[in-house]
Design a protein around this motif. Structure first.
Motif, PDB file in Angstrom:
ATOM      1  N   ILE A   1       0.848  -1.190   0.000  1.00 20.60           N
ATOM      2  CA  ILE A   1       0.000   0.000   0.000  1.00 20.60           C
ATOM      3  C   ILE A   1       0.884   1.240   0.000  1.00 20.60           C
ATOM      4  O   ILE A   1       1.946   1.256   0.623  1.00 20.60           O
ATOM      5  CB  ILE A   1      -0.946  -0.012   1.223  1.00 20.60           C
ATOM      6  N   THR A   2       0.463   2.265  -0.722  1.00 17.07           N
ATOM      7  CA  THR A   2       1.207   3.510  -0.721  1.00 17.07           C
ATOM      8  C   THR A   2       0.899   4.309   0.535  1.00 17.07           C
ATOM      9  O   THR A   2      -0.047   4.005   1.269  1.00 17.07           O
ATOM     10  CB  THR A   2       0.853   4.353  -1.961  1.00 17.07           C
ATOM     11  N   TRP A   3       1.716   5.357   0.772  1.00 18.97           N
ATOM     12  CA  TRP A   3       1.527   6.164   1.974  1.00 18.97           C
ATOM     13  C   TRP A   3       0.111   6.734   2.057  1.00 18.97           C
ATOM     14  O   TRP A   3      -0.512   6.731   3.112  1.00 18.97           O
ATOM     15  CB  TRP A   3       2.549   7.297   1.994  1.00 18.97           C
ATOM     16  N   SER A   4      -0.395   7.199   0.937  1.00 14.89           N
ATOM     17  CA  SER A   4      -1.723   7.808   0.919  1.00 14.89           C
ATOM     18  C   SER A   4      -2.827   6.787   1.152  1.00 14.89           C
ATOM     19  O   SER A   4      -3.935   7.136   1.538  1.00 14.89           O
ATOM     20  CB  SER A   4      -1.967   8.494  -0.423  1.00 14.89           C
ATOM     21  N   GLY A   5      -2.515   5.527   0.885  1.00 14.38           N
ATOM     22  CA  GLY A   5      -3.532   4.489   0.992  1.00 14.38           C
ATOM     23  C   GLY A   5      -4.389   4.347  -0.241  1.00 14.38           C
ATOM     24  O   GLY A   5      -5.256   3.475  -0.305  1.00 14.38           O
ATOM     25  N   LEU A   6      -4.132   5.162  -1.253  1.00 10.73           N
ATOM     26  CA  LEU A   6      -4.980   5.158  -2.442  1.00 10.73           C
ATOM     27  C   LEU A   6      -4.628   4.029  -3.409  1.00 10.73           C
ATOM     28  O   LEU A   6      -5.446   3.648  -4.244  1.00 10.73           O
ATOM     29  CB  LEU A   6      -4.874   6.507  -3.159  1.00 10.73           C
ATOM     30  N   ASN A   7      -3.405   3.547  -3.327  1.00  9.86           N
ATOM     31  CA  ASN A   7      -2.967   2.497  -4.249  1.00  9.86           C
ATOM     32  C   ASN A   7      -2.548   1.260  -3.475  1.00  9.86           C
ATOM     33  O   ASN A   7      -1.767   1.350  -2.522  1.00  9.86           O
ATOM     34  CB  ASN A   7      -1.803   2.994  -5.105  1.00  9.86           C
ATOM     35  N   THR A   8      -3.068   0.119  -3.900  1.00 13.24           N
ATOM     36  CA  THR A   8      -2.727  -1.148  -3.271  1.00 13.24           C
ATOM     37  C   THR A   8      -2.397  -2.178  -4.347  1.00 13.24           C
ATOM     38  O   THR A   8      -2.768  -2.029  -5.510  1.00 13.24           O
ATOM     39  CB  THR A   8      -3.877  -1.686  -2.415  1.00 13.24           C
ATOM     40  N   ASP A   9      -1.718  -3.227  -3.947  1.00 17.26           N
ATOM     41  CA  ASP A   9      -1.388  -4.309  -4.861  1.00 17.26           C
ATOM     42  C   ASP A   9      -1.349  -5.609  -4.057  1.00 17.26           C
ATOM     43  O   ASP A   9      -1.035  -5.597  -2.859  1.00 17.26           O
ATOM     44  CB  ASP A   9      -0.041  -4.063  -5.539  1.00 17.26           C
ATOM     45  N   TYR A  10      -1.694  -6.699  -4.734  1.00 17.02           N
ATOM     46  CA  TYR A  10      -1.786  -7.988  -4.049  1.00 17.02           C
ATOM     47  C   TYR A  10      -1.160  -9.093  -4.890  1.00 17.02           C
ATOM     48  O   TYR A  10      -1.185  -9.047  -6.126  1.00 17.02           O
ATOM     49  CB  TYR A  10      -3.249  -8.364  -3.785  1.00 17.02           C
ATOM     50  N   ALA A  11      -0.640 -10.095  -4.230  1.00 16.04           N
ATOM     51  CA  ALA A  11      -0.220 -11.305  -4.925  1.00 16.04           C
ATOM     52  C   ALA A  11      -1.469 -12.011  -5.441  1.00 16.04           C
ATOM     53  O   ALA A  11      -2.538 -11.946  -4.813  1.00 16.04           O
ATOM     54  CB  ALA A  11       0.534 -12.224  -3.967  1.00 16.04           C
ATOM     55  N   ASP A  12      -1.352 -12.660  -6.569  1.00 14.52           N
ATOM     56  CA  ASP A  12      -2.504 -13.338  -7.154  1.00 14.52           C
ATOM     57  C   ASP A  12      -3.114 -14.356  -6.184  1.00 14.52           C
ATOM     58  O   ASP A  12      -4.324 -14.559  -6.169  1.00 14.52           O
ATOM     59  CB  ASP A  12      -2.096 -14.050  -8.445  1.00 14.52           C
ATOM     60  N   SER A  13      -2.271 -14.974  -5.395  1.00 12.13           N
ATOM     61  CA  SER A  13      -2.734 -16.030  -4.494  1.00 12.13           C
ATOM     62  C   SER A  13      -3.640 -15.533  -3.371  1.00 12.13           C
ATOM     63  O   SER A  13      -4.337 -16.334  -2.734  1.00 12.13           O
ATOM     64  CB  SER A  13      -1.535 -16.765  -3.891  1.00 12.13           C
ATOM     65  N   VAL A  14      -3.642 -14.216  -3.120  1.00 14.21           N
ATOM     66  CA  VAL A  14      -4.451 -13.688  -2.018  1.00 14.21           C
ATOM     67  C   VAL A  14      -5.514 -12.704  -2.476  1.00 14.21           C
ATOM     68  O   VAL A  14      -6.319 -12.236  -1.654  1.00 14.21           O
ATOM     69  CB  VAL A  14      -3.568 -13.020  -0.937  1.00 14.21           C
ATOM     70  N   LYS A  15      -5.544 -12.380  -3.745  1.00 21.75           N
ATOM     71  CA  LYS A  15      -6.540 -11.428  -4.242  1.00 21.75           C
ATOM     72  C   LYS A  15      -7.951 -11.921  -3.949  1.00 21.75           C
ATOM     73  O   LYS A  15      -8.274 -13.084  -4.153  1.00 21.75           O
ATOM     74  CB  LYS A  15      -6.359 -11.225  -5.751  1.00 21.75           C
ATOM     75  N   GLY A  16      -8.772 -11.001  -3.468  1.00 24.80           N
ATOM     76  CA  GLY A  16     -10.139 -11.351  -3.137  1.00 24.80           C
ATOM     77  C   GLY A  16     -10.305 -11.914  -1.732  1.00 24.80           C
ATOM     78  O   GLY A  16     -11.431 -12.041  -1.245  1.00 24.80           O
ATOM     79  N   ARG A  17      -9.205 -12.253  -1.077  1.00 25.38           N
ATOM     80  CA  ARG A  17      -9.271 -12.795   0.288  1.00 25.38           C
ATOM     81  C   ARG A  17      -8.616 -11.879   1.318  1.00 25.38           C
ATOM     82  O   ARG A  17      -9.069 -11.798   2.459  1.00 25.38           O
ATOM     83  CB  ARG A  17      -8.584 -14.170   0.338  1.00 25.38           C
ATOM     84  N   PHE A  18      -7.526 -11.214   0.915  1.00 28.89           N
ATOM     85  CA  PHE A  18      -6.786 -10.347   1.833  1.00 28.89           C
ATOM     86  C   PHE A  18      -7.030  -8.885   1.457  1.00 28.89           C
ATOM     87  O   PHE A  18      -7.181  -8.552   0.277  1.00 28.89           O
ATOM     88  CB  PHE A  18      -5.290 -10.620   1.749  1.00 28.89           C
ATOM     89  N   THR A  19      -7.015  -8.027   2.469  1.00 26.47           N
ATOM     90  CA  THR A  19      -7.158  -6.592   2.251  1.00 26.47           C
ATOM     91  C   THR A  19      -6.133  -5.854   3.106  1.00 26.47           C
ATOM     92  O   THR A  19      -6.067  -6.067   4.319  1.00 26.47           O
ATOM     93  CB  THR A  19      -8.563  -6.105   2.619  1.00 26.47           C
ATOM     94  N   ILE A  20      -5.361  -4.991   2.451  1.00 27.92           N
ATOM     95  CA  ILE A  20      -4.397  -4.165   3.168  1.00 27.92           C
ATOM     96  C   ILE A  20      -4.975  -2.765   3.326  1.00 27.92           C
ATOM     97  O   ILE A  20      -5.629  -2.241   2.426  1.00 27.92           O
ATOM     98  CB  ILE A  20      -3.029  -4.128   2.447  1.00 27.92           C
ATOM     99  N   SER A  21      -4.735  -2.168   4.478  1.00 25.55           N
ATOM    100  CA  SER A  21      -5.214  -0.809   4.727  1.00 25.55           C
ATOM    101  C   SER A  21      -4.274  -0.156   5.727  1.00 25.55           C
ATOM    102  O   SER A  21      -3.422  -0.822   6.323  1.00 25.55           O
ATOM    103  CB  SER A  21      -6.645  -0.826   5.275  1.00 25.55           C
ATOM    104  N   LYS A  22      -4.430   1.149   5.897  1.00 22.87           N
ATOM    105  CA  LYS A  22      -3.563   1.838   6.862  1.00 22.87           C
ATOM    106  C   LYS A  22      -4.293   2.988   7.509  1.00 22.87           C
ATOM    107  O   LYS A  22      -5.205   3.583   6.939  1.00 22.87           O
ATOM    108  CB  LYS A  22      -2.259   2.299   6.217  1.00 22.87           C
ATOM    109  N   ASP A  23      -3.868   3.268   8.724  1.00 18.76           N
ATOM    110  CA  ASP A  23      -4.399   4.371   9.499  1.00 18.76           C
ATOM    111  C   ASP A  23      -3.255   5.335   9.738  1.00 18.76           C
ATOM    112  O   ASP A  23      -2.298   5.006  10.443  1.00 18.76           O
ATOM    113  CB  ASP A  23      -4.956   3.843  10.821  1.00 18.76           C
ATOM    114  N   ASN A  24      -3.354   6.530   9.142  1.00 17.76           N
ATOM    115  CA  ASN A  24      -2.278   7.508   9.238  1.00 17.76           C
ATOM    116  C   ASN A  24      -2.413   8.454  10.417  1.00 17.76           C
ATOM    117  O   ASN A  24      -1.842   9.535  10.405  1.00 17.76           O
ATOM    118  CB  ASN A  24      -2.193   8.320   7.950  1.00 17.76           C
TER     119      ASN A  24
END
Length: 126
Positions: free
Chosen positions: A51-74
């Protein structure tokens, strides 16, 4: 010395959920991207999510897409990055690491990350 504090690992049955947390001072993250990686016994460390600092852009490994979610609290002075893991599978079993990138954009390469947490064990039973 950079310190990333991880928590939230544990033992869960297949199909269950866990949420990992990675906390550090805002200065530690310094506007860089943050990633979660994992390493299973006998395997190389692999990218899970970023995840980027802003939280606006995320990326996932194919093996976890749809199951895992990354987020951040600044919320200053402590920044926390979360990894919500749902529908867990036995193959998700590994030590999970939080890491701060040397760059603004998300990278999948461990070599692009400058600081690492101590790791937290996730075990998924079948």
């Amino acid at each position: 010395q950079v310190q990333l504090v991880e928590s939230g690992g544990g033992l869960v049955q297949a199909g269950g959920s866990l949420r990992l947390s990675c906390a550090a001072s805002a200065r530690t993250f310094s506007y860089a991207a943050v990633g979660w990686f994992r390493q299973a016994p006998g395997k190389e460390r692999e990218f899970v999510a970023g995840i980027t600092w802003s939280g606006l852009n995320t990326d996932y490994a194919d093996s976890v897409k749809g199951r895992f979610t990354i987020s951040k609290d600044n919320a200053k002075p402590t920044v926390t990055v979360y990894l919500q893991m749902n529908s867990l599978k036995p193959e998700d079993t590994a030590v999970y690491y939080c890491a701060v990138s040397s760059f603004v954009l998300v990278s999948m390469k461990p070599s692009d990350f400058r600081s690492w947490g101590q790791g937290t064990q996730v075990t998924v039973s079948s």
